[in-house]
Design a protein around this motif. Structure first.
Motif, PDB file in Angstrom:
ATOM      1  N   GLU A  48      20.585  20.450  21.092  1.00 33.06           N
ATOM      2  CA  GLU A  48      21.887  21.303  21.006  1.00 33.06           C
ATOM      3  C   GLU A  48      22.845  20.302  19.810  1.00 33.06           C
ATOM      4  O   GLU A  48      23.801  21.152  19.846  1.00 33.06           O
ATOM      5  N   ALA A  49      22.690  18.930  19.212  1.00 29.04           N
ATOM      6  CA  ALA A  49      23.603  18.198  18.333  1.00 29.04           C
ATOM      7  C   ALA A  49      23.570  19.690  17.557  1.00 29.04           C
ATOM      8  O   ALA A  49      24.246  19.898  15.863  1.00 29.04           O
ATOM      9  N   ASP A  54      29.287  31.715  18.689  1.00 30.93           N
ATOM     10  CA  ASP A  54      28.047  32.233  20.207  1.00 30.93           C
ATOM     11  C   ASP A  54      26.904  33.345  19.303  1.00 30.93           C
ATOM     12  O   ASP A  54      25.971  32.590  19.755  1.00 30.93           O
ATOM     13  N   LYS A  55      26.859  33.898  18.920  1.00 32.59           N
ATOM     14  CA  LYS A  55      25.854  34.579  18.120  1.00 32.59           C
ATOM     15  C   LYS A  55      24.932  33.861  17.728  1.00 32.59           C
ATOM     16  O   LYS A  55      23.379  33.521  18.264  1.00 32.59           O
ATOM     17  N   ARG A  56      24.761  33.060  16.831  1.00 33.82           N
ATOM     18  CA  ARG A  56      23.945  31.752  16.430  1.00 33.82           C
ATOM     19  C   ARG A  56      23.497  30.654  17.317  1.00 33.82           C
ATOM     20  O   ARG A  56      22.575  30.751  17.765  1.00 33.82           O
ATOM     21  N   ARG A  57      24.374  30.741  18.504  1.00 33.32           N
ATOM     22  CA  ARG A  57      23.850  29.407  19.408  1.00 33.32           C
ATOM     23  C   ARG A  57      23.212  30.265  20.309  1.00 33.32           C
ATOM     24  O   ARG A  57      22.015  29.942  20.843  1.00 33.32           O
ATOM     25  N   VAL A  97      19.403  28.914  29.707  1.00 34.64           N
ATOM     26  CA  VAL A  97      18.372  27.283  29.680  1.00 34.64           C
ATOM     27  C   VAL A  97      19.622  25.912  28.928  1.00 34.64           C
ATOM     28  O   VAL A  97      20.401  26.347  28.469  1.00 34.64           O
ATOM     29  N   ILE A  98      18.641  24.484  29.265  1.00 36.74           N
ATOM     30  CA  ILE A  98      19.316  23.727  28.758  1.00 36.74           C
ATOM     31  C   ILE A  98      18.230  23.491  27.479  1.00 36.74           C
ATOM     32  O   ILE A  98      17.424  22.972  27.815  1.00 36.74           O
ATOM     33  N   LEU A  99      19.191  23.137  26.372  1.00 39.51           N
ATOM     34  CA  LEU A  99      18.501  22.314  25.703  1.00 39.51           C
ATOM     35  C   LEU A  99      18.418  21.308  25.071  1.00 39.51           C
ATOM     36  O   LEU A  99      19.123  20.065  26.105  1.00 39.51           O
ATOM     37  N   PHE A 100      17.398  19.950  24.865  1.00 45.29           N
ATOM     38  CA  PHE A 100      17.488  19.116  24.671  1.00 45.29           C
ATOM     39  C   PHE A 100      18.452  18.440  23.740  1.00 45.29           C
ATOM     40  O   PHE A 100      19.332  19.283  23.162  1.00 45.29           O
ATOM     41  N   PRO A 101      19.266  17.382  24.447  1.00 42.89           N
ATOM     42  CA  PRO A 101      19.992  16.706  23.385  1.00 42.89           C
ATOM     43  C   PRO A 101      20.144  16.729  21.772  1.00 42.89           C
ATOM     44  O   PRO A 101      21.619  16.938  21.196  1.00 42.89           O
ATOM     45  N   GLU A 102      19.674  16.444  21.515  1.00 42.49           N
ATOM     46  CA  GLU A 102      19.156  16.395  19.830  1.00 42.49           C
ATOM     47  C   GLU A 102      19.064  17.694  18.834  1.00 42.49           C
ATOM     48  O   GLU A 102      19.672  18.255  18.293  1.00 42.49           O
ATOM     49  N   PRO A 122       3.183  18.609  25.517  1.00 47.88           N
ATOM     50  CA  PRO A 122       4.589  18.139  26.407  1.00 47.88           C
ATOM     51  C   PRO A 122       6.016  18.695  25.538  1.00 47.88           C
ATOM     52  O   PRO A 122       5.989  18.411  24.943  1.00 47.88           O
ATOM     53  N   PRO A 123       6.841  18.745  26.345  1.00 46.01           N
ATOM     54  CA  PRO A 123       8.035  18.883  26.491  1.00 46.01           C
ATOM     55  C   PRO A 123       8.913  18.025  25.056  1.00 46.01           C
ATOM     56  O   PRO A 123       8.253  16.648  25.069  1.00 46.01           O
ATOM     57  N   ALA A 124       9.346  18.130  23.982  1.00 46.87           N
ATOM     58  CA  ALA A 124      10.117  17.082  22.515  1.00 46.87           C
ATOM     59  C   ALA A 124      10.722  17.819  22.182  1.00 46.87           C
ATOM     60  O   ALA A 124      10.837  19.335  22.130  1.00 46.87           O
ATOM     61  N   PRO A 125      11.305  17.173  21.619  1.00 49.32           N
ATOM     62  CA  PRO A 125      12.562  17.929  21.171  1.00 49.32           C
ATOM     63  C   PRO A 125      12.576  18.907  19.536  1.00 49.32           C
ATOM     64  O   PRO A 125      11.131  18.381  18.770  1.00 49.32           O
ATOM     65  N   LEU A 126      12.981  19.752  19.069  1.00 48.26           N
ATOM     66  CA  LEU A 126      12.193  21.062  18.651  1.00 48.26           C
ATOM     67  C   LEU A 126      13.303  20.760  17.330  1.00 48.26           C
ATOM     68  O   LEU A 126      14.025  20.996  16.791  1.00 48.26           O
TER      69      LEU A 126
END
Length: 235
Positions: free
Chosen positions: A29-30, A37-40, A22-27, A60-64
């Protein structure tokens, strides 16, 4: 599994393991840059489920990002709810013109830790659970009650923006259903006093999942669970 508790207007996605790619949006990920690790893993898979559910709704995809009290900040005119526990993550979303509020929760189907039940329940509820246990002694009714109360809060807060304590809702559990009688006055939904929620729960795969969905078309007309197919609620 969670979709069995929800009306057709609600889009859902769930995971029993954490996808490794899984790749998160940079926003996004911040938001977990310093998380353990568990929370991540909880956050990442929860957001993955949310994006899957939104995609199925045609959004459409966008950061949550995070909104009030840490809840996800959903796209305009979208409502939703995310839950996670050991070996389970899920998200549900709907268009605001179709569904007024949503809440979901998942818990391990195991007894609550010692002392917790007295904190999260009313005396009348503990009596109710004891009665249910005589009929289904292998069902962890205390955990079901806790899950349903968590779901009630998640459905309550987006409407009222007010805190709702465990003592502010008295629950009655049925076979796969529950009614939450709200003890906090002053809230309204669609111009009517908000005095109760109805929802559904099931036990499966070692989990308890519960859900509330209030479609706009049915508020004040019938319980939120009416018309859903009957499912195997205890295993």
């Amino acid at each position: 599994m969670i979709e069995e508790l929800l009306p057709a207007e609600v889009s859902s996605a769930e995971a029993f393991t954490d996808p490794p790619d899984v790749i998160l949006f940079p926003e996004e990920e911040a938001l977990i840059a310093h998380a353990r690790d568990k929370r991540r893993r909880e956050f990442t898979t929860g957001r993955w489920c949310a994006h899957q559910a939104l995609s199925r709704l045609g959004v459409p995809p966008a950061p949550l990002l995070r909104g009030e009290r840490g809840a996800p900040k959903w796209p305009a005119r979208i409502i939703g709810s995310i839950t996670h526990c050991a070996a389970y993550r899920a998200a549900v979303v709907a268009r605001a013109e179709q569904v007024r509020t949503l809440g979901i929760d998942a818990e391990p189907h195991a007894p609550l830790p010692a002392g917790v039940l007295n904190v999260v329940s009313l005396a009348a509820e503990r009596t109710h659970l004891a009665e249910l246990s005589t009929v289904h002694p292998d069902t962890h009714w205390d955990r079901i009650l806790f899950s349903c109360k968590e779901t009630v809060y998640k459905a309550w807060y987006p409407i009222t923006r007010q805190w709702l304590g465990f003592e502010d809702a008295r629950l009655e559990l049925g076979t796969g259903t529950f009614t939450a009688h709200l003890r906090k006055e002053g809230a309204e939904l669609a111009g009517r006093p908000l005095t109760a929620f109805t929802g559904r729960w099931l036990v499966r795969k070692g989990l308890v999942v519960s859900a509330i969905a209030v479609p706009n078309r049915s508020w004040g007309d019938r319980p939120t669970h009416e018309g859903h197919p009957q499912t195997n609620l205890l295993g």
